[in-house]
Scaffold this motif. Structure first.
Motif, PDB file in Angstrom:
ATOM      1  N   LYS A  66       0.846  -1.187   0.000  1.00 28.19           N
ATOM      2  CA  LYS A  66       0.000   0.000   0.000  1.00 28.19           C
ATOM      3  C   LYS A  66       0.884   1.241   0.000  1.00 28.19           C
ATOM      4  CE  LYS A  66      -3.976  -1.807   2.484  1.00 28.19           C
ATOM      5  NZ  LYS A  66      -4.711  -1.806   3.730  1.00 28.19           N
ATOM      6  N   THR A  67       0.451   2.210  -0.757  1.00 29.08           N
ATOM      7  CA  THR A  67       1.067   3.527  -0.720  1.00 29.08           C
ATOM      8  C   THR A  67       0.084   4.457  -0.042  1.00 29.08           C
ATOM      9  OG1 THR A  67       2.241   3.118  -2.787  1.00 29.08           O
ATOM     10  CG2 THR A  67       1.981   5.420  -2.118  1.00 29.08           C
ATOM     11  N   ILE A  68       0.547   5.155   0.971  1.00 25.51           N
ATOM     12  CA  ILE A  68      -0.306   6.108   1.667  1.00 25.51           C
ATOM     13  C   ILE A  68       0.166   7.499   1.271  1.00 25.51           C
ATOM     14  CG2 ILE A  68      -1.146   6.928   3.889  1.00 25.51           C
ATOM     15  CD1 ILE A  68      -0.560   4.073   4.922  1.00 25.51           C
ATOM     16  N   THR A  69      -0.732   8.228   0.630  1.00 21.56           N
ATOM     17  CA  THR A  69      -0.404   9.549   0.115  1.00 21.56           C
ATOM     18  C   THR A  69      -1.096  10.612   0.954  1.00 21.56           C
ATOM     19  OG1 THR A  69      -0.289   8.597  -2.106  1.00 21.56           O
ATOM     20  CG2 THR A  69      -0.428  10.995  -1.953  1.00 21.56           C
ATOM     21  N   PHE A  70      -0.314  11.512   1.516  1.00 17.71           N
ATOM     22  CA  PHE A  70      -0.819  12.592   2.356  1.00 17.71           C
ATOM     23  C   PHE A  70      -0.858  13.891   1.565  1.00 17.71           C
ATOM     24  CE2 PHE A  70       0.786   9.539   5.363  1.00 17.71           C
ATOM     25  CZ  PHE A  70      -0.028   9.655   6.475  1.00 17.71           C
ATOM     26  N   THR A  71      -1.943  14.620   1.730  1.00 17.31           N
ATOM     27  CA  THR A  71      -2.088  15.948   1.154  1.00 17.31           C
ATOM     28  C   THR A  71      -2.436  16.911   2.279  1.00 17.31           C
ATOM     29  OG1 THR A  71      -2.990  14.959  -0.852  1.00 17.31           O
ATOM     30  CG2 THR A  71      -3.307  17.320  -0.583  1.00 17.31           C
ATOM     31  N   LEU A  72      -1.781  18.066   2.325  1.00 17.42           N
ATOM     32  CA  LEU A  72      -2.092  19.074   3.325  1.00 17.42           C
ATOM     33  C   LEU A  72      -3.219  19.948   2.779  1.00 17.42           C
ATOM     34  CD1 LEU A  72      -1.279  20.156   6.100  1.00 17.42           C
ATOM     35  CD2 LEU A  72       0.279  21.720   4.927  1.00 17.42           C
ATOM     36  N   ASN A  73      -4.337  19.954   3.478  1.00 15.68           N
ATOM     37  CA  ASN A  73      -5.522  20.702   3.064  1.00 15.68           C
ATOM     38  C   ASN A  73      -5.220  22.196   3.014  1.00 15.68           C
ATOM     39  OD1 ASN A  73      -8.165  22.164   3.475  1.00 15.68           O
ATOM     40  ND2 ASN A  73      -8.921  20.052   3.359  1.00 15.68           N
ATOM     41  N   GLU A  74      -5.739  22.853   2.004  1.00 21.05           N
ATOM     42  CA  GLU A  74      -5.485  24.290   1.825  1.00 21.05           C
ATOM     43  C   GLU A  74      -6.106  25.139   2.924  1.00 21.05           C
ATOM     44  OE1 GLU A  74      -9.078  25.264  -1.328  1.00 21.05           O
ATOM     45  OE2 GLU A  74      -7.133  24.627  -2.093  1.00 21.05           O
ATOM     46  N   LYS A  75      -7.048  24.593   3.703  1.00 21.74           N
ATOM     47  CA  LYS A  75      -7.667  25.323   4.807  1.00 21.74           C
ATOM     48  C   LYS A  75      -6.849  25.223   6.094  1.00 21.74           C
ATOM     49  CE  LYS A  75     -12.294  24.326   3.090  1.00 21.74           C
ATOM     50  NZ  LYS A  75     -13.512  23.544   3.357  1.00 21.74           N
ATOM     51  N   SER A  76      -5.733  24.524   6.040  1.00 18.60           N
ATOM     52  CA  SER A  76      -4.920  24.295   7.229  1.00 18.60           C
ATOM     53  C   SER A  76      -4.367  25.588   7.812  1.00 18.60           C
ATOM     54  CB  SER A  76      -3.735  23.385   6.896  1.00 18.60           C
ATOM     55  OG  SER A  76      -4.178  22.085   6.638  1.00 18.60           O
ATOM     56  N   LYS A  77      -4.221  25.576   9.119  1.00 22.71           N
ATOM     57  CA  LYS A  77      -3.592  26.694   9.811  1.00 22.71           C
ATOM     58  C   LYS A  77      -2.120  26.714   9.405  1.00 22.71           C
ATOM     59  CE  LYS A  77      -2.747  28.809  14.149  1.00 22.71           C
ATOM     60  NZ  LYS A  77      -3.173  29.141  15.433  1.00 22.71           N
ATOM     61  N   MET A  78      -1.606  27.877   9.070  1.00 24.51           N
ATOM     62  CA  MET A  78      -0.239  27.977   8.563  1.00 24.51           C
ATOM     63  C   MET A  78       0.688  28.788   9.460  1.00 24.51           C
ATOM     64  SD  MET A  78       0.053  26.183   5.929  1.00 24.51           S
ATOM     65  CE  MET A  78      -0.939  25.313   4.756  1.00 24.51           C
ATOM     66  N   ASN A  79       0.244  29.083  10.695  1.00 27.51           N
ATOM     67  CA  ASN A  79       1.065  29.846  11.624  1.00 27.51           C
ATOM     68  C   ASN A  79       1.067  29.197  12.999  1.00 27.51           C
ATOM     69  OD1 ASN A  79       1.752  32.062   9.888  1.00 27.51           O
ATOM     70  ND2 ASN A  79      -0.364  32.751  10.107  1.00 27.51           N
ATOM     71  N   VAL A  80       2.176  29.345  13.693  1.00 21.86           N
ATOM     72  CA  VAL A  80       2.303  28.870  15.066  1.00 21.86           C
ATOM     73  C   VAL A  80       1.787  29.957  15.994  1.00 21.86           C
ATOM     74  CG1 VAL A  80       3.929  28.148  16.861  1.00 21.86           C
ATOM     75  CG2 VAL A  80       4.310  27.451  14.492  1.00 21.86           C
ATOM     76  N   SER A  81       0.943  29.570  16.960  1.00 22.06           N
ATOM     77  CA  SER A  81       0.512  30.477  18.024  1.00 22.06           C
ATOM     78  C   SER A  81       1.365  30.173  19.244  1.00 22.06           C
ATOM     79  CB  SER A  81      -0.967  30.260  18.351  1.00 22.06           C
ATOM     80  OG  SER A  81      -1.760  30.513  17.227  1.00 22.06           O
ATOM     81  N   TYR A  82       1.542  31.154  20.112  1.00 21.86           N
ATOM     82  CA  TYR A  82       2.414  31.012  21.268  1.00 21.86           C
ATOM     83  C   TYR A  82       1.642  31.288  22.546  1.00 21.86           C
ATOM     84  CZ  TYR A  82       6.057  31.286  17.738  1.00 21.86           C
ATOM     85  OH  TYR A  82       6.844  31.054  16.653  1.00 21.86           O
ATOM     86  N   SER A  83       2.051  30.590  23.626  1.00 26.31           N
ATOM     87  CA  SER A  83       1.445  30.792  24.934  1.00 26.31           C
ATOM     88  C   SER A  83       2.527  30.653  25.997  1.00 26.31           C
ATOM     89  CB  SER A  83       0.350  29.742  25.158  1.00 26.31           C
ATOM     90  OG  SER A  83      -0.154  29.830  26.460  1.00 26.31           O
ATOM     91  N   GLY A  84       2.477  31.515  27.007  1.00 29.05           N
ATOM     92  CA  GLY A  84       3.406  31.422  28.119  1.00 29.05           C
ATOM     93  C   GLY A  84       4.630  32.298  27.938  1.00 29.05           C
TER      94      GLY A  84
END
Length: 169
Positions: free
Chosen positions: A37-55
């Protein structure tokens, strides 16, 4: 002098043992399930593209390339598990031996404490021709802050591996 050696040893032990594992060379996946089996991953265009920070944190904020980090996590996981995992820009494939996975990153949060930093991600995975959404939460904790890109790659690897564990059930 003896006290300094003991403190150095304890510090080294703490730094090497407190990080979550992100090397899956010794994995417990059922290889028979993934055989041919080949498992092919695609990153959805609606994905969050920034890191948020806390602390409390120090240093400069460097936003990583989320798509590149996701791709790198797939490549590293494929190498470590010896599975046929691929990253593709689009999910249009016609091969019957492929399992197409759409990944939508909904959260990327880097939480800082006084003694550690934890990168947290939430990813919603959907498989082609399957309406079920697999929501995976993953964390990578270390005693030093590290950098955004490497910690993000590790959390993505942990999430992707968790999805593979869920799929083989």
């Amino acid at each position: 002098m003896k006290t300094l050696k003991i403190l150095s040893f304890l510090l080294a032990l703490t730094l090497t043992n407190c990080a979550t594992t992100s090397n899956f060379a010794k994995n417990d996946l059922k290889n028979e399930f993934f055989k041919n089996k080949t498992i092919t991953f695609t990153l959805n265009e609606k994905s969050k593209m920034n890191v948020s920070y806390s602390g409390p944190r120090a240093g400069f904020e460097r936003q990583p390339d989320v798509k590149e980090a996701f791709k790198k996590s797939i490549e590293e996981l494929a190498y470590e598990t010896k599975l046929d995992l691929k990253f593709t820009e689009t999910s249009n494939t016609a091969s019957t031996s492929e399992m197409n996975v759409d990944a939508e990153v909904t959260e990327i949060l880097w939480v800082f404490n006084l003694s550690s930093a934890t990168m947290k991600t939430t990813i919603n995975y959907t498989l082609k021709n399957d309406p079920k959404v697999h929501t995976i939460n993953s964390n990578y904790k270390n005693m030093t802050a590290g950098n955004e890109k490497n910690n993000l790659i590790r959390t993505f690897k942990i999430a992707n591996y968790s999805l593979l564990k869920e799929l083989e059930k």
